[in-house]
Design an enzyme around this catalytic site. Structure first.
Site, PDB file in Angstrom:
ATOM      1  N   ILE A 210      -8.623  -5.071 -28.116  1.00 24.76           N
ATOM      2  CA  ILE A 210      -7.269  -5.511 -28.465  1.00 24.76           C
ATOM      3  C   ILE A 210      -7.322  -6.784 -29.323  1.00 24.76           C
ATOM      4  O   ILE A 210      -6.571  -6.917 -30.288  1.00 24.76           O
ATOM      5  CB  ILE A 210      -6.441  -5.720 -27.170  1.00 24.76           C
TER       6      ILE A 210
ATOM      7  N   TYR B  29      -7.309 -11.042 -10.742  1.00 24.92           N
ATOM      8  CA  TYR B  29      -6.862 -10.756 -12.116  1.00 24.92           C
ATOM      9  C   TYR B  29      -5.333 -10.785 -12.192  1.00 24.92           C
ATOM     10  O   TYR B  29      -4.753 -11.420 -13.083  1.00 24.92           O
ATOM     11  CB  TYR B  29      -7.406  -9.387 -12.516  1.00 24.92           C
TER      12      TYR B  29
END
Ligand SMILES: NC(=O)c1ccc[n+]([C@@H]2O[C@H](COP(=O)([O-])OP(=O)(O)OC[C@H]3O[C@@H](n4cnc5c(N)ncnc54)[C@H](O)[C@@H]3O)[C@@H](O)[C@H]2O)c1
Length: 247
Positions: free
Chosen positions: A22, A153
């Site tokens: 990304i 996360y």
């Protein structure tokens, strides 16, 4: 067909974790729109710079290291004052809460969250001088999904949204915005180990029934870092084909 209007002409954009996936797609897309891109990663992201061409710059930047941020902020001055920071680099090992240890927790915090703060510390002064700036933190739609083993996360990815909401208040008077983008499952090296069946079970929950590609994520970032988004700040934009619907 994508528009190639030079919406980012004259801007200098720094992207972290830009060697692949990304981050690389974001760096290439910003360059296509006319930005001068500083692509950074744990090692200099040569491939990304080759894709962009001679206008791009590659620097080593471990986002967990304050010294690296300081050094890139100094080296970057040769390119120009950084107007746009996209914090994309991330650490995301799967660890159930029973297996999660403090070093892993701390590395996740340092990579995903400390970096947001450090980028503001080193690039905000220049944005303030120019009375224009854009911070985008790459979060994740996982903050709203029931995925086990990712508490550390998810904590950081919610933290990014919180930081952008807070930062937005402190910088608004100088024409600077701060927003988060939340991709869904995206086809990168990070997700390559998942079986086709696992990936399908995710994208079948989306309105748009296919796996997201890195290029699907870039539109939101191009918009948020453009003049068109001057009145949008402290927001979280989900880019996941319509999987996560609670905002
Ligand atoms: N791929 C997905 O399905 C997905 C979904 C939601 C959110 N995201 C988010 O998108 C971003 C990019 O994900 P991706 O799939 O492209 O990941 P990736 O693993 O393919 O790329 C991440 C890049 O970050 C770099 N990086 C890691 N630690 C670093 C550090 N300390 N300093 C500098 N660079 C570092 C890596 O070297 C790598 O080039 C991450 O923030 C991730 O959490 C990804």
């Amino acid at each position: 067909m994508k528009t190639l209007t030079k919406t980012h002409e004259g801007r200098v954009a720094l992207v972290t974790g830009a060697a692949q996936g990304i981050g690389q797609a974001i760096a290439v897309a910003l360059a296509e729109r006319g930005a001068q891109v500083i692509a950074t990663d744990l090692t200099r992201p040569h491939e990304t710079v080759e894709k962009i061409g001679p206008t791009a710059h590659a620097f080593q930047l471990d986002v967990t290291q304050e010294e690296d941020w300081r050094s890139v902020s100094i080296k970057g001055r040769d390119v120009g004052e950084v107007d746009i920071v996209v914090n994309n680099a991330a650490y995301f090992p799967n660890r159930s809460i029973d297996e999660l240890d403090l070093p892993t927790w701390r590395k996740t915090m340092a990579t995903n969250l400390d970096a947001q703060f450090l980028s503001a510390k080193y690039f905000l002064p220049g944005m303030r001088r120019n009375k224009w700036g854009r911070f985008v933190g790459i979060s994740s739609n996982m903050v709203g999904l029931a995925i086990p083993g990712m508490s550390h996360y998810i904590a950081t990815k919610m933290g990014i949204i919180g930081f952008m909401r807070g930062l937005a208040n402190d910088v608004a008077s100088d024409g600077i915005t701060a927003n988060a983008v939340l991709p869904g499952l995206t086809n990168t090296l990070a997700t390559a180990p998942q079986s086709e069946e696992q990936k399908r079970s995710t994208w079948e929950q989306q309105a748009i029934k296919r796996l997201g590609e890195p290029a699907d994520v870039t539109g939101a970032i191009l918009f948020l870092t453009s003049d068109d988004a001057a009145f949008i700040t402290g927001q979280a934009i989900v880019v996941d084909g319509g999987q996560y619907r609670i905002g």
